[in-house]
Motif scaffolding. Structure first.
Motif, PDB file in Angstrom:
ATOM      1  N   THR A   5      -2.288  26.233 -18.709  1.00 43.43           N
ATOM      2  CA  THR A   5      -1.865  25.051 -17.966  1.00 43.43           C
ATOM      3  C   THR A   5      -2.776  23.880 -18.270  1.00 43.43           C
ATOM      4  O   THR A   5      -3.935  24.056 -18.625  1.00 43.43           O
ATOM      5  N   ASN A   6      -2.220  22.702 -18.114  1.00 42.19           N
ATOM      6  CA  ASN A   6      -2.982  21.473 -18.249  1.00 42.19           C
ATOM      7  C   ASN A   6      -2.609  20.581 -17.073  1.00 42.19           C
ATOM      8  O   ASN A   6      -1.495  20.083 -16.992  1.00 42.19           O
ATOM      9  N   LYS A   7      -3.562  20.409 -16.151  1.00 49.45           N
ATOM     10  CA  LYS A   7      -3.305  19.586 -14.973  1.00 49.45           C
ATOM     11  C   LYS A   7      -3.701  18.132 -15.183  1.00 49.45           C
ATOM     12  O   LYS A   7      -3.470  17.303 -14.327  1.00 49.45           O
ATOM     13  N   LYS A   8      -4.314  17.822 -16.306  1.00 53.72           N
ATOM     14  CA  LYS A   8      -4.785  16.456 -16.554  1.00 53.72           C
ATOM     15  C   LYS A   8      -3.910  15.740 -17.568  1.00 53.72           C
ATOM     16  O   LYS A   8      -4.397  15.108 -18.483  1.00 53.72           O
ATOM     17  N   CYS A   9      -2.613  15.860 -17.418  1.00 54.29           N
ATOM     18  CA  CYS A   9      -1.706  15.157 -18.335  1.00 54.29           C
ATOM     19  C   CYS A   9      -1.464  13.738 -17.816  1.00 54.29           C
ATOM     20  O   CYS A   9      -1.484  13.493 -16.628  1.00 54.29           O
ATOM     21  N   SER A  53       2.261   8.656  -6.780  1.00 47.77           N
ATOM     22  CA  SER A  53       3.210   9.497  -7.502  1.00 47.77           C
ATOM     23  C   SER A  53       2.599  10.868  -7.786  1.00 47.77           C
ATOM     24  O   SER A  53       1.398  10.988  -8.001  1.00 47.77           O
ATOM     25  N   ALA A  54       3.435  11.872  -7.771  1.00 50.69           N
ATOM     26  CA  ALA A  54       2.986  13.243  -8.037  1.00 50.69           C
ATOM     27  C   ALA A  54       2.770  13.418  -9.529  1.00 50.69           C
ATOM     28  O   ALA A  54       3.578  12.978 -10.341  1.00 50.69           O
ATOM     29  N   GLN A  55       1.684  14.073  -9.888  1.00 47.86           N
ATOM     30  CA  GLN A  55       1.396  14.325 -11.298  1.00 47.86           C
ATOM     31  C   GLN A  55       1.789  15.763 -11.635  1.00 47.86           C
ATOM     32  O   GLN A  55       1.379  16.700 -10.966  1.00 47.86           O
ATOM     33  N   PRO A  56       2.594  15.939 -12.668  1.00 52.48           N
ATOM     34  CA  PRO A  56       3.036  17.289 -13.018  1.00 52.48           C
ATOM     35  C   PRO A  56       1.952  18.074 -13.753  1.00 52.48           C
ATOM     36  O   PRO A  56       0.967  17.511 -14.229  1.00 52.48           O
ATOM     37  N   THR A  57       2.166  19.370 -13.842  1.00 57.08           N
ATOM     38  CA  THR A  57       1.310  20.257 -14.623  1.00 57.08           C
ATOM     39  C   THR A  57       2.105  20.704 -15.846  1.00 57.08           C
ATOM     40  O   THR A  57       3.290  21.004 -15.741  1.00 57.08           O
ATOM     41  N   HIS A  58       1.439  20.742 -16.993  1.00 54.91           N
ATOM     42  CA  HIS A  58       2.081  21.170 -18.236  1.00 54.91           C
ATOM     43  C   HIS A  58       1.769  22.649 -18.445  1.00 54.91           C
ATOM     44  O   HIS A  58       0.606  23.053 -18.437  1.00 54.91           O
ATOM     45  N   TYR A  59       2.784  23.460 -18.619  1.00 55.56           N
ATOM     46  CA  TYR A  59       2.649  24.899 -18.834  1.00 55.56           C
ATOM     47  C   TYR A  59       3.099  25.238 -20.247  1.00 55.56           C
ATOM     48  O   TYR A  59       4.147  24.768 -20.692  1.00 55.56           O
ATOM     49  N   LYS A  60       2.309  26.064 -20.939  1.00 58.50           N
ATOM     50  CA  LYS A  60       2.686  26.572 -22.262  1.00 58.50           C
ATOM     51  C   LYS A  60       2.593  28.087 -22.240  1.00 58.50           C
ATOM     52  O   LYS A  60       1.575  28.646 -21.860  1.00 58.50           O
ATOM     53  N   ILE A  61       3.662  28.740 -22.650  1.00 56.02           N
ATOM     54  CA  ILE A  61       3.652  30.191 -22.748  1.00 56.02           C
ATOM     55  C   ILE A  61       3.225  30.548 -24.167  1.00 56.02           C
ATOM     56  O   ILE A  61       3.909  30.237 -25.135  1.00 56.02           O
ATOM     57  N   LEU A  62       2.057  31.182 -24.265  1.00 53.46           N
ATOM     58  CA  LEU A  62       1.514  31.535 -25.571  1.00 53.46           C
ATOM     59  C   LEU A  62       2.011  32.882 -26.064  1.00 53.46           C
ATOM     60  O   LEU A  62       2.231  33.070 -27.252  1.00 53.46           O
TER      61      LEU A  62
END
Length: 92
Positions: A5-9, A53-62
């Motif tokens: 996950t990346n919460k700092k997008c 505004s709500a900031q999304p989290t980026h998810y990557k399935i490795l």
């Protein structure tokens, strides 16, 4: 399954509300346009905000040992896991 996950997008999502814009609500999932088509990744807004505004989290399935995974099940699992911290009843 391995998910990072990346919460700092630097990405924010808005929806049209009458003549203005409103922050995307909790559970909003983005799987098109700004994600990599060759990988299984998505953005998830898991919190409701009262101001700003709500900031999304980026998810990557490795990695997953059951490819291709059911995307709806993965989306639901990641959203529900946002609420499973025992010290608070708010989203983490």
């Amino acid at each position: 399954m391995i998910i990072i996950t990346n919460k700092k997008c630097q990405t924010w999502y808005f929806k049209s509300q009458g003549s203005g814009l409103q922050s995307a609500g909790p559970g909003t999932i983005v799987t098109e346009t700004i994600v990599d088509k060759s990988k299984f990744d998505f953005y998830l807004v898991s919190q409701q905000v009262k101001q700003g505004s709500a900031q999304p989290t980026h998810y990557k399935i490795l990695y997953t040992d059951f490819m291709p995974p059911n995307p709806e099940a993965v989306f639901e699992l990641t959203y529900k896991l946002c609420y499973l911290y025992y010290h608070t009843n708010a989203v983490i």
